[in-house]
Design a protein around this motif. Sequence first.
Motif, PDB file in Angstrom:
ATOM      1  N   ARG A  14      41.862  28.674 -41.979  1.00  0.00           N
ATOM      2  CA  ARG A  14      40.978  27.967 -42.915  1.00  0.00           C
ATOM      3  C   ARG A  14      41.678  26.716 -43.419  1.00  0.00           C
ATOM      4  NH1 ARG A  14      41.192  31.905 -47.407  1.00  0.00           N
ATOM      5  NH2 ARG A  14      40.615  30.060 -48.525  1.00  0.00           N
ATOM      6  N   TRP A  15      40.887  25.735 -43.822  1.00  0.00           N
ATOM      7  CA  TRP A  15      41.433  24.541 -44.460  1.00  0.00           C
ATOM      8  C   TRP A  15      41.418  24.787 -45.959  1.00  0.00           C
ATOM      9  CZ3 TRP A  15      44.014  21.158 -41.700  1.00  0.00           C
ATOM     10  CH2 TRP A  15      43.767  21.102 -40.333  1.00  0.00           C
ATOM     11  N   TYR A  74      46.035  23.707 -43.202  1.00  0.00           N
ATOM     12  CA  TYR A  74      45.505  24.785 -42.369  1.00  0.00           C
ATOM     13  C   TYR A  74      46.316  26.055 -42.635  1.00  0.00           C
ATOM     14  CZ  TYR A  74      43.253  26.875 -38.308  1.00  0.00           C
ATOM     15  OH  TYR A  74      42.501  27.662 -37.477  1.00  0.00           O
ATOM     16  N   SER A  95      30.414  27.836 -43.655  1.00  0.00           N
ATOM     17  CA  SER A  95      31.509  28.717 -43.250  1.00  0.00           C
ATOM     18  C   SER A  95      30.988  29.891 -42.429  1.00  0.00           C
ATOM     19  CB  SER A  95      32.269  29.223 -44.462  1.00  0.00           C
ATOM     20  OG  SER A  95      31.426  29.672 -45.470  1.00  0.00           O
ATOM     21  N   THR A 124      36.882  21.528 -36.125  1.00  0.00           N
ATOM     22  CA  THR A 124      36.358  21.684 -37.483  1.00  0.00           C
ATOM     23  C   THR A 124      35.428  20.542 -37.851  1.00  0.00           C
ATOM     24  OG1 THR A 124      38.364  22.849 -38.196  1.00  0.00           O
ATOM     25  CG2 THR A 124      36.997  21.875 -39.926  1.00  0.00           C
ATOM     26  N   CYS A 180      41.514  20.488 -35.730  1.00  0.00           N
ATOM     27  CA  CYS A 180      40.906  19.505 -36.622  1.00  0.00           C
ATOM     28  C   CYS A 180      39.615  18.934 -36.033  1.00  0.00           C
ATOM     29  CB  CYS A 180      41.914  18.396 -36.886  1.00  0.00           C
ATOM     30  SG  CYS A 180      41.559  17.477 -38.368  1.00  0.00           S
ATOM     31  N   GLU A 189      32.131  20.533 -35.729  1.00  0.00           N
ATOM     32  CA  GLU A 189      31.223  21.597 -36.166  1.00  0.00           C
ATOM     33  C   GLU A 189      30.610  21.246 -37.520  1.00  0.00           C
ATOM     34  OE1 GLU A 189      31.348  26.338 -37.277  1.00  0.00           O
ATOM     35  OE2 GLU A 189      32.876  25.534 -35.928  1.00  0.00           O
TER      36      GLU A 189
END
Length: 184
Positions: A155-156, A151, A184, A88, A85, A91
Amino acid sequence: MQRWRSRWRSVSRVLGQFRDLNVGHGPAGACPQLLSLQVLDLKSVWPADSPGRPRCIAGTGAGLHASIGPEAVTELTEKDFHVVCESTLEELQDKLDAFVEDNDLDGDVEYSQGVLTLRLGTKGTYVINKQAPNHQIWSSSPVSGPVRYDYIDGRWVYRRDGHDLLERLETEVKELTGLTIHLS
């Protein structure tokens, strides 16, 4: 009736990977055309202009889709959830920050204590935050409202319709700003 059964078998084959289909039936006595069916991509099996395609769609009405059952969610330990998390969100912060600065937008990106905020001036504000108890990322969008992401396979993903968090953000931010962003 026979044509409907044949199409249903085709749809069932396409959706064989989903064990927990969210299929509901309309009012008592509803005909097959009014079957409330949620399917990810029905177009390949049943084109939109095809006669007999279900017209009464359960859910948001945004399109046909299948709910992804809880068994599809990737099991993460508490530690792994926080690592994935945080990675993600950090980033995402870097990419959104660069996007706002590079395009000289009236906006701001802030990340603190698991909450990422993207302000796009009069166009609206996104709030994306981790929900540790549920092992989810929650997003509040000025375009699509609140959504909870799980998740799944790296990917979320929003389990109701299968859309990806980063892809949805790319689409919505482009819609709001007129500029393409790659997340992405």
